[in-house]
Structures are given as structure tokens and as C-alpha cells.
Design a protein around this motif. Structure first.
Motif, PDB file in Angstrom:
ATOM      1  N   MET A 144      -9.550 -33.150  16.619  1.00  0.00           N
ATOM      2  CA  MET A 144      -9.927 -33.234  15.214  1.00  0.00           C
ATOM      3  C   MET A 144     -11.396 -33.645  15.101  1.00  0.00           C
ATOM      4  O   MET A 144     -11.919 -34.319  15.980  1.00  0.00           O
ATOM      5  N   ARG A 145     -12.043 -33.224  13.996  1.00  0.00           N
ATOM      6  CA  ARG A 145     -13.419 -33.616  13.753  1.00  0.00           C
ATOM      7  C   ARG A 145     -13.460 -35.041  13.198  1.00  0.00           C
ATOM      8  O   ARG A 145     -12.439 -35.587  12.781  1.00  0.00           O
ATOM      9  N   ILE A 146     -14.657 -35.613  13.148  1.00  0.00           N
ATOM     10  CA  ILE A 146     -14.774 -36.989  12.690  1.00  0.00           C
ATOM     11  C   ILE A 146     -14.362 -37.112  11.228  1.00  0.00           C
ATOM     12  O   ILE A 146     -13.829 -38.149  10.805  1.00  0.00           O
ATOM     13  N   SER A 147     -14.574 -36.052  10.441  1.00  0.00           N
ATOM     14  CA  SER A 147     -14.149 -36.067   9.035  1.00  0.00           C
ATOM     15  C   SER A 147     -12.630 -36.123   8.937  1.00  0.00           C
ATOM     16  O   SER A 147     -12.075 -36.813   8.067  1.00  0.00           O
ATOM     17  N   ASP A 148     -11.932 -35.405   9.832  1.00  0.00           N
ATOM     18  CA  ASP A 148     -10.465 -35.449   9.852  1.00  0.00           C
ATOM     19  C   ASP A 148      -9.976 -36.813  10.313  1.00  0.00           C
ATOM     20  O   ASP A 148      -8.994 -37.349   9.782  1.00  0.00           O
ATOM     21  N   LEU A 149     -10.663 -37.359  11.300  1.00  0.00           N
ATOM     22  CA  LEU A 149     -10.310 -38.703  11.787  1.00  0.00           C
ATOM     23  C   LEU A 149     -10.466 -39.728  10.674  1.00  0.00           C
ATOM     24  O   LEU A 149      -9.622 -40.618  10.508  1.00  0.00           O
ATOM     25  N   SER A 150     -11.518 -39.588   9.893  1.00  0.00           N
ATOM     26  CA  SER A 150     -11.757 -40.488   8.775  1.00  0.00           C
ATOM     27  C   SER A 150     -10.666 -40.349   7.723  1.00  0.00           C
ATOM     28  O   SER A 150     -10.145 -41.336   7.213  1.00  0.00           O
ATOM     29  N   ARG A 151     -10.306 -39.110   7.408  1.00  0.00           N
ATOM     30  CA  ARG A 151      -9.288 -38.872   6.384  1.00  0.00           C
ATOM     31  C   ARG A 151      -7.933 -39.431   6.799  1.00  0.00           C
ATOM     32  O   ARG A 151      -7.250 -40.071   6.004  1.00  0.00           O
ATOM     33  N   GLN A 152      -7.548 -39.212   8.045  1.00  0.00           N
ATOM     34  CA  GLN A 152      -6.235 -39.671   8.496  1.00  0.00           C
ATOM     35  C   GLN A 152      -6.157 -41.182   8.685  1.00  0.00           C
ATOM     36  O   GLN A 152      -5.099 -41.783   8.514  1.00  0.00           O
ATOM     37  N   SER A 153      -7.276 -41.786   9.060  1.00  0.00           N
ATOM     38  CA  SER A 153      -7.275 -43.236   9.326  1.00  0.00           C
ATOM     39  C   SER A 153      -7.614 -44.064   8.102  1.00  0.00           C
ATOM     40  O   SER A 153      -7.294 -45.253   8.043  1.00  0.00           O
ATOM     41  N   GLY A 154      -8.299 -43.435   7.119  1.00  0.00           N
ATOM     42  CA  GLY A 154      -8.745 -44.190   5.959  1.00  0.00           C
ATOM     43  C   GLY A 154     -10.002 -45.003   6.232  1.00  0.00           C
ATOM     44  O   GLY A 154     -10.384 -45.858   5.427  1.00  0.00           O
ATOM     45  N   VAL A 155     -10.652 -44.738   7.366  1.00  0.00           N
ATOM     46  CA  VAL A 155     -11.884 -45.437   7.736  1.00  0.00           C
ATOM     47  C   VAL A 155     -13.063 -44.516   7.445  1.00  0.00           C
ATOM     48  O   VAL A 155     -13.072 -43.360   7.892  1.00  0.00           O
ATOM     49  N   PRO A 156     -14.076 -44.995   6.703  1.00  0.00           N
ATOM     50  CA  PRO A 156     -15.231 -44.144   6.382  1.00  0.00           C
ATOM     51  C   PRO A 156     -15.930 -43.620   7.634  1.00  0.00           C
ATOM     52  O   PRO A 156     -15.932 -44.290   8.679  1.00  0.00           O
ATOM     53  N   VAL A 157     -16.525 -42.444   7.516  1.00  0.00           N
ATOM     54  CA  VAL A 157     -17.222 -41.834   8.649  1.00  0.00           C
ATOM     55  C   VAL A 157     -18.314 -42.756   9.175  1.00  0.00           C
ATOM     56  O   VAL A 157     -18.488 -42.911  10.390  1.00  0.00           O
ATOM     57  N   GLY A 158     -19.052 -43.398   8.272  1.00  0.00           N
ATOM     58  CA  GLY A 158     -20.111 -44.302   8.693  1.00  0.00           C
ATOM     59  C   GLY A 158     -19.587 -45.455   9.531  1.00  0.00           C
ATOM     60  O   GLY A 158     -20.238 -45.871  10.508  1.00  0.00           O
ATOM     61  N   THR A 159     -18.429 -45.975   9.156  1.00  0.00           N
ATOM     62  CA  THR A 159     -17.822 -47.070   9.915  1.00  0.00           C
ATOM     63  C   THR A 159     -17.360 -46.588  11.287  1.00  0.00           C
ATOM     64  O   THR A 159     -17.516 -47.291  12.288  1.00  0.00           O
ATOM     65  N   ILE A 160     -16.802 -45.381  11.343  1.00  0.00           N
ATOM     66  CA  ILE A 160     -16.373 -44.812  12.630  1.00  0.00           C
ATOM     67  C   ILE A 160     -17.573 -44.659  13.556  1.00  0.00           C
ATOM     68  O   ILE A 160     -17.505 -45.000  14.746  1.00  0.00           O
ATOM     69  N   LYS A 161     -18.684 -44.176  13.034  1.00  0.00           N
ATOM     70  CA  LYS A 161     -19.891 -44.020  13.847  1.00  0.00           C
ATOM     71  C   LYS A 161     -20.384 -45.375  14.346  1.00  0.00           C
ATOM     72  O   LYS A 161     -20.856 -45.501  15.489  1.00  0.00           O
ATOM     73  N   PHE A 162     -20.254 -46.400  13.494  1.00  0.00           N
ATOM     74  CA  PHE A 162     -20.646 -47.750  13.912  1.00  0.00           C
ATOM     75  C   PHE A 162     -19.760 -48.234  15.051  1.00  0.00           C
ATOM     76  O   PHE A 162     -20.238 -48.792  16.040  1.00  0.00           O
ATOM     77  N   TYR A 163     -18.445 -48.001  14.936  1.00  0.00           N
ATOM     78  CA  TYR A 163     -17.510 -48.393  15.995  1.00  0.00           C
ATOM     79  C   TYR A 163     -17.833 -47.667  17.302  1.00  0.00           C
ATOM     80  O   TYR A 163     -17.703 -48.236  18.394  1.00  0.00           O
TER      81      TYR A 163
END
Length: 221
Positions: free
Chosen positions: A1-20
Motif C-alpha cells: 500500500m502507498r503511504i496515503s493508504d497507510l494513513s487512511r487505514q491507520s488514522g495517522v496523518p501522512v506527515g506524522t508517518i513520515k516523522f515516525y
């Protein structure tokens, strides 16, 4: 899955995922091009675990990183791993206490509780110190802290601990989930205890919960 899909399924913003990802709280995805990668269910699982620790467990990211690293260290026993959880749960909290008679008596009470339960625990276990501080504060406030009163809590704690530990699998892949489940059960038990208090307060003092009173008033009109 793309990062946008990961964000949608997890409820975590894309910016936060990139920070992690930058902070290595989340492992890198599989590169598919420049600045692009694919992620899988393991990334989704890790994000959900981080959310549990930060939102429900109210842990900071430094503590979360410590837990994630500890869970992957094979040389750590389950006892040592849960001790890490106990330590980070108190991180940043004021645990200083002045040496006085209340603290000395509380330390003796804590030892008596542990001995009466037959618990074999480390002398420097974080929970032993937490228990001592709580008992000392109760003494200073004049709260009930005699052995008969505390025995109910000791017995309940032993039953709950035995029940929870019986569900822990001793393999590395399940260790981090066991920590997350411990955090969730702690919150769930606190919530159930509060609900029970509300019920018994209303029974003892003849109080009616606000929503119930409103419903009854509507029925009578």
C-alpha cells in the motif's frame, strides 16, 4: 500500500508517518522509486501499536521507542520487558518523597503486601516504589490503609495478574502486543472500576445518574 493508504487505514496523518520513519519508530517501506515506497500490514500494525502507547497509554515518543527496542531484544526476559513498561509509565512523574515516618511505615506495608501474596519480585522493582509512595500519601491523608482494607486489593491484583499472564505467549513477535494489551487492560479496568463506583454510590446514597433521571422525568410527563 502507498503511504496515503497507510494513513487512511491507520488514522495517522501522512506527515506524522513520515516523522515516525525519520525517527526510526517505523521501519522503512519497500522503495519503488525516488521518494516513494510501498508499505504492508506490519507497518499498519506498528502504527496502531504506537497510537495505543501514545494516546491511551499517554507515553511520549522517547518511551515508546524504548519499549519497541526492548521488545525486539531477545536477551530480555518477559519480566525485564514488563519492568521497562513499568518504568516508562512513570517517566516524567514526580516520584520524589521526603523520608519521614509515613514513608518508612508505607515501605513496611508494601513489603508486607508482597510477602503475604508470595510474590517473588526484584527489590528494586519500579512497582514496589510506586506502591510505597501511594501508601505513604494515603497515610498522610489519613486514608484507610490497614492490612484488612488493602487485602481486598492485593487479592484482586493477584487474580488479575495471574489471568493476564496466562495469555502471554513467550515469543518475540507477540511481546510488543502483550505490552500494548497490558496498557489497554489497565485503562479498561480503571473504566470498569469507575462504572462500579458510580453504581454503588447511587445504591448507597440514593443518587440517580443524571441521564437516568432525565429519562425518568420524560416518562412521567
Amino acid at each position: 500500500m502507498r503511504i496515503s493508504d497507510l494513513s487512511r487505514q491507520s488514522g495517522v496523518p501522512v506527515g506524522t508517518i513520515k516523522f515516525y520513519l525519520r525517527e526510526r519508530l517505523l521501519p522503512p517501506g519497500e522503495p519503488t522509486g525516488r521518494n516513494q515506497a510501498l508499505y504492508n500490514k506490519n507497518h499498519l500494525r506498528r502504527l496502531r501499536l504506537i497510537k495505543i502507547f501514545t494516546s491511551i497509554g499517554e507515553l511520549d515518543l522517547t518511551s515508546v521507542r524504548r519499549l519497541l527496542i526492548a521488545a525486539e531484544e531477545e536477551h530480555l526476559s518477559s519480566i525485564e520487558l514488563f519492568e521497562v513498561l513499568n518504568e516508562v509509565s512513570m517517566a516524567g512523574k514526580d516520584t520524589a518523597a521526603e523520608e519521614d515516618e509515613s514513608l518508612e511505615l508505607a515501605r513496611a506495608d508494601a513489603n508486607r503486601i508482597i510477602d503475604a501474596s508470595g510474590w517473588e519480585v526484584n527489590p528494586d522493582a519500579a512497582a514496589r516504589s510506586h506502591l510505597t509512595l501511594a501508601l505513604a500519601a494515603m497515610r498522610r491523608l489519613g486514608c484507610d490503609c490497614d492490612p484488612d482494607f488493602l487485602d481486598v486489593y492485593r487479592e484482586a491484583a493477584d487474580r488479575l495478574a495471574r489471568h493476564e499472564v496466562g495469555r502471554i505467549a513467550n515469543d518475540r513477535t507477540a511481546r510488543i502486543e502483550a505490552l500494548a494489551r497490558n496498557v489497554l487492560l489497565h485503562q479498561a479496568f480503571a473504566a470498569m472500576r469507575q462504572l462500579g463506583q458510580q453504581h454503588h454510590l447511587s445504591r448507597r446514597f440514593g443518587l440517580v445518574p443524571a441521564n437516568q433521571g432525565t429519562a425518568d422525568d420524560g416518562d412521567r410527563s
